[in-house]
Design a protein around this motif. Structure first.
Motif, PDB file in Angstrom:
ATOM      1  N   THR A  57       0.825  -1.205   0.000  1.00  0.00           N
ATOM      2  CA  THR A  57       0.000   0.000   0.000  1.00  0.00           C
ATOM      3  C   THR A  57       0.857   1.252   0.000  1.00  0.00           C
ATOM      4  N   VAL A  58       1.913   1.234   0.826  1.00  0.00           N
ATOM      5  CA  VAL A  58       2.799   2.399   0.888  1.00  0.00           C
ATOM      6  C   VAL A  58       3.361   2.699  -0.491  1.00  0.00           C
ATOM      7  N   LYS A  59       3.769   1.623  -1.168  1.00  0.00           N
ATOM      8  CA  LYS A  59       4.336   1.790  -2.507  1.00  0.00           C
ATOM      9  C   LYS A  59       3.312   2.417  -3.446  1.00  0.00           C
ATOM     10  N   ARG A  60       2.067   1.895  -3.352  1.00  0.00           N
ATOM     11  CA  ARG A  60       1.020   2.381  -4.245  1.00  0.00           C
ATOM     12  C   ARG A  60       0.649   3.831  -3.964  1.00  0.00           C
ATOM     13  N   LEU A  61       0.584   4.188  -2.668  1.00  0.00           N
ATOM     14  CA  LEU A  61       0.057   5.499  -2.297  1.00  0.00           C
ATOM     15  C   LEU A  61       1.078   6.611  -2.466  1.00  0.00           C
ATOM     16  N   LEU A  62       2.330   6.361  -2.025  1.00  0.00           N
ATOM     17  CA  LEU A  62       3.277   7.474  -1.913  1.00  0.00           C
ATOM     18  C   LEU A  62       4.030   7.780  -3.196  1.00  0.00           C
ATOM     19  N   GLY A  63       4.358   6.740  -3.960  1.00  0.00           N
ATOM     20  CA  GLY A  63       5.197   6.981  -5.119  1.00  0.00           C
ATOM     21  C   GLY A  63       4.471   7.748  -6.210  1.00  0.00           C
ATOM     22  N   PRO A  64       5.130   8.727  -6.839  1.00  0.00           N
ATOM     23  CA  PRO A  64       4.502   9.417  -7.968  1.00  0.00           C
ATOM     24  C   PRO A  64       4.464   8.503  -9.195  1.00  0.00           C
ATOM     25  N   ARG A  65       3.610   8.831 -10.143  1.00  0.00           N
ATOM     26  CA  ARG A  65       3.548   8.043 -11.367  1.00  0.00           C
ATOM     27  C   ARG A  65       3.599   8.973 -12.559  1.00  0.00           C
ATOM     28  N   ASN A  66       4.582   8.751 -13.388  1.00  0.00           N
ATOM     29  CA  ASN A  66       4.701   9.584 -14.568  1.00  0.00           C
ATOM     30  C   ASN A  66       5.314   8.739 -15.681  1.00  0.00           C
ATOM     31  N   PRO A  67       4.569   7.737 -16.147  1.00  0.00           N
ATOM     32  CA  PRO A  67       5.186   6.785 -17.071  1.00  0.00           C
ATOM     33  C   PRO A  67       5.378   7.363 -18.460  1.00  0.00           C
ATOM     34  N   ILE A  68       6.556   7.148 -19.030  1.00  0.00           N
ATOM     35  CA  ILE A  68       6.786   7.446 -20.439  1.00  0.00           C
ATOM     36  C   ILE A  68       7.378   6.192 -21.072  1.00  0.00           C
ATOM     37  N   ALA A  69       7.360   6.152 -22.383  1.00  0.00           N
ATOM     38  CA  ALA A  69       7.690   4.904 -23.082  1.00  0.00           C
ATOM     39  C   ALA A  69       9.067   4.369 -22.703  1.00  0.00           C
ATOM     40  N   SER A  70      10.073   5.247 -22.617  1.00  0.00           N
ATOM     41  CA  SER A  70      11.420   4.720 -22.378  1.00  0.00           C
ATOM     42  C   SER A  70      11.585   4.232 -20.941  1.00  0.00           C
ATOM     43  N   LYS A  71      10.794   4.796 -20.012  1.00  0.00           N
ATOM     44  CA  LYS A  71      10.847   4.298 -18.636  1.00  0.00           C
ATOM     45  C   LYS A  71      10.303   2.882 -18.560  1.00  0.00           C
ATOM     46  N   LEU A  72       9.276   2.605 -19.388  1.00  0.00           N
ATOM     47  CA  LEU A  72       8.587   1.326 -19.273  1.00  0.00           C
ATOM     48  C   LEU A  72       9.228   0.228 -20.121  1.00  0.00           C
ATOM     49  N   SER A  73      10.318   0.550 -20.825  1.00  0.00           N
ATOM     50  CA  SER A  73      10.908  -0.491 -21.678  1.00  0.00           C
ATOM     51  C   SER A  73      11.885  -1.339 -20.871  1.00  0.00           C
ATOM     52  N   VAL A  74      12.334  -2.431 -21.502  1.00  0.00           N
ATOM     53  CA  VAL A  74      13.249  -3.347 -20.820  1.00  0.00           C
ATOM     54  C   VAL A  74      14.552  -2.624 -20.526  1.00  0.00           C
ATOM     55  N   TYR A  75      15.094  -2.854 -19.305  1.00  0.00           N
ATOM     56  CA  TYR A  75      16.382  -2.248 -19.010  1.00  0.00           C
ATOM     57  C   TYR A  75      17.485  -3.269 -19.234  1.00  0.00           C
ATOM     58  N   VAL A 113       7.019   4.713  -8.838  1.00  0.00           N
ATOM     59  CA  VAL A 113       6.771   3.287  -9.026  1.00  0.00           C
ATOM     60  C   VAL A 113       6.723   3.007 -10.522  1.00  0.00           C
ATOM     61  N   ILE A 114       7.602   2.123 -10.958  1.00  0.00           N
ATOM     62  CA  ILE A 114       7.574   1.761 -12.374  1.00  0.00           C
ATOM     63  C   ILE A 114       7.381   0.269 -12.472  1.00  0.00           C
ATOM     64  N   SER A 115       6.327  -0.172 -13.215  1.00  0.00           N
ATOM     65  CA  SER A 115       6.349  -1.597 -13.560  1.00  0.00           C
ATOM     66  C   SER A 115       6.381  -1.674 -15.081  1.00  0.00           C
ATOM     67  N   PRO A 116       7.499  -2.151 -15.608  1.00  0.00           N
ATOM     68  CA  PRO A 116       7.715  -2.106 -17.053  1.00  0.00           C
ATOM     69  C   PRO A 116       6.619  -2.820 -17.835  1.00  0.00           C
ATOM     70  N   ARG A 117       6.543  -2.512 -19.130  1.00  0.00           N
ATOM     71  CA  ARG A 117       5.427  -2.987 -19.936  1.00  0.00           C
ATOM     72  C   ARG A 117       5.498  -4.488 -20.208  1.00  0.00           C
ATOM     73  N   GLN A 118       6.740  -5.031 -20.301  1.00  0.00           N
ATOM     74  CA  GLN A 118       6.861  -6.406 -20.782  1.00  0.00           C
ATOM     75  C   GLN A 118       6.608  -7.462 -19.707  1.00  0.00           C
ATOM     76  N   VAL A 119       6.379  -7.038 -18.436  1.00  0.00           N
ATOM     77  CA  VAL A 119       6.343  -8.024 -17.351  1.00  0.00           C
ATOM     78  C   VAL A 119       5.033  -8.800 -17.299  1.00  0.00           C
ATOM     79  N   ASN A 120       5.086  -9.994 -16.669  1.00  0.00           N
ATOM     80  CA  ASN A 120       3.869 -10.740 -16.322  1.00  0.00           C
ATOM     81  C   ASN A 120       3.374 -10.180 -15.004  1.00  0.00           C
ATOM     82  N   LYS A 121       2.294  -9.378 -15.064  1.00  0.00           N
ATOM     83  CA  LYS A 121       1.915  -8.528 -13.941  1.00  0.00           C
ATOM     84  C   LYS A 121       1.788  -9.285 -12.610  1.00  0.00           C
ATOM     85  N   ALA A 122       1.002 -10.370 -12.587  1.00  0.00           N
ATOM     86  CA  ALA A 122       0.683 -11.012 -11.305  1.00  0.00           C
ATOM     87  C   ALA A 122       1.936 -11.552 -10.627  1.00  0.00           C
ATOM     88  N   LEU A 123       2.737 -12.307 -11.375  1.00  0.00           N
ATOM     89  CA  LEU A 123       3.930 -12.904 -10.774  1.00  0.00           C
ATOM     90  C   LEU A 123       4.938 -11.827 -10.408  1.00  0.00           C
TER      91      LEU A 123
END
Lengths: 120, 354
Positions: A23-41, B67-77
């Protein structure tokens, strides 16, 4: 079963901690997703394919051998528990264990000779 | 069992569990300052006196980060992963003995969450469940580094489980009991007039095996192949955000603490002070609860010592290569574990039970 009741309490507390962290993670952290943040690292290089690729059977072999040897090691536990009490009744239990361990060692030697774990 | 008992047991469980969780912030500062001390640099010394508030700052930072959860992940696991590591790490605490008894309202309660008859089997069984979290997290991340880290972690942890089990089996053989509490009770007084009556003198080889396997089981440095930062970015938690990393981190430190507590209870006399028996202490102190306090302090000091050894080893010894790690487990530790069992059994057979 009463001895396990406090383990139930502990499970509840641990679960509460997990839920709290989530819950702490969900509530406190900001969210500002952009494509390069969400790609594989993968070190900043554009990723090649994805990770659902085949992997070495070597790991599979380790898992199978673990299963064998851990089950075999688990059979030592009941023996170890009663060994001291049964000393008065002669060497039967000691010999039984040595024979069993002989088979186990045979298996171990076979693994090394076949080089299943690629140890050499 | 009355309802007051239930309340006392619940409160006791909560206190012991929270006490174990406190290991994490304490170790955070000890580890970083310890690393700095060994590498001859100041380390974190800005937040509060001697940098003592650094853990608080770190925790706040982790909570406030994006909080970042990347796009390619299997969400539940992916979401389940860290908690599946933390839960087993928490549950092991149940079997650890921290002291004998304390009295409250004319009733005595154990300073242990649950005195399980299967103590050591419970610890081994629950301890190995942590692999699922690592494997789920690493696989679900859908990142090659995570996958390799998770595969390495799994094969390492399961390989070292066997020597760990064999070492524990040697201890069961010499104590004739599974219960950690009974093991500690058997270690009171002196041995041969001069040594403390500790398990390490009965199982020296067993302790060595347990000690090495404990490092591998907790993914600590000579064996931290799953998260080698130079080759795998961060291993199985590469794709995780700050708070999930914190959860993995917490589980790792709690595992270290439980491993230390296990070594203390099996090989180093648990709550007993060396040479002095509990009856003499009780006579000197005059109060059951004062004795309980002393016992808890003894356990804490002993566990702290092993935690310091964990830090010391981490910053002293270089990392193994993966094939060396596997060779150490399968070619050296497992045969040594079997030899330890045979030697112990033969000694008992020829000398009679000691």
């Amino acid at each position: 079963m009463e001895a396990f009741l406090p383990v139930g309490f502990l499970f509840i507390f641990a679960l509460l901690l997990c839920i709290g962290l989530f819950t702490v993670k969900r509530l406190l952290g900001p969210r500002n997703p952009i494509a390069s943040k969400l790609s594989v690292y993968e070190c900043g290089v554009a990723p090649e394919g994805n990770a659902r690729a085949p992997f070495k059977t070597h790991f599979y072999l380790i898992a199978v051998l673990f299963l064998l040897f851990d089950v075999e090691a688990a059979f030592f536990f009941p023996w170890a528990l009663v060994y001291k009490e049964s000393l008065a009744q002669g060497p039967a239990l000691l010999i039984a264990m040595l024979v069993y361990m002989g088979f186990l060692v045979l298996g171990l030697v076979y693994i090394f000779r076949k080089d299943c774990l690629r140890l050499n | 069992m009355e309802w007051t008992d239930l309340i006392v047991i619940a409160v006791k469980t909560a206190i012991i569990y929270l006490g174990m969780v406190q290991v994490v912030p304490i170790m955070l500062i000890v580890e970083r300052r310890g690393a700095a001390f060994i590498q001859d640099r100041p380390g974190p010394n800005r937040v509060g006196p001697f940098g003592l508030f650094q853990p608080i700052a770190d925790v706040i930072k982790m909570m406030m980060k994006e909080v970042i959860s990347p796009r390619q992940v299997n969400k539940a696991l992916y979401l389940l992963g860290p908690f599946l590591v933390l839960l087993p790490a928490s549950l092991i605490v149940a079997a650890l003995p921290f002291g004998d008894f304390f009295t409250l309202f004319d009733k005595s309660y154990m300073i242990q969450i649950a005195n399980l008859d299967v103590g050591i089997l419970y610890v081994l069984a629950i301890g190995s469940l942590g692999i699922y979290g690592i494997l789920f997290g690493g696989w679900a991340s859908n990142n090659k580094f995570s996958l390799i880290g998770a595969m390495r972690a799994t094969s390492q942890i399961i390989s070292y489980e066997i020597p760990l089990g064999l070492a524990a089996c040697g201890a069961v053989l010499s104590y004739g009991s599974f219960s950690l509490r009974e093991m500690v009770m058997a270690q009171e007084g002196t041995l041969l007039g001069a040594l403390p009556h500790w398990g390490i003198f009965y199982q020296p080889l067993g302790f060595l095996l347990f000690f090495i396997a404990a490092f591998a089981e907790t993914n600590r440095l000579p064996f931290d192949l799953p998260e080698t930062e130079a080759e795998l970015v961060a291993g199985f938690h590469t794709e995780y955000g700050p708070m999930d990393f914190g959860t993995f981190f917490m589980a790792e430190y709690m595992n270290m603490a439980t491993m230390s507590a296990l070594m203390v209870s099996i090989y180093f006399g648990g709550w007993h002070l060396p040479w002095i028996s509990d009856a003499t202490l009780l006579e000197g102190l005059g109060s059951r609860n004062l004795l309980a306090l002393l016992q808890v302090l003894t356990v804490i000091v002993k566990i702290s010592f092993f935690m310091l050894v964990f830090v010391w080893v981490r910053w002293t010894i270089p990392r193994f290569r993966f094939d060396q790690l596997m060779r150490l487990a399968w070619k050296n530790l497992i045969p040594l574990g079997l030899i330890n069992l045979v030697i112990t059994a033969l000694i008992f057979y020829f000398k009679g039970a000691i």
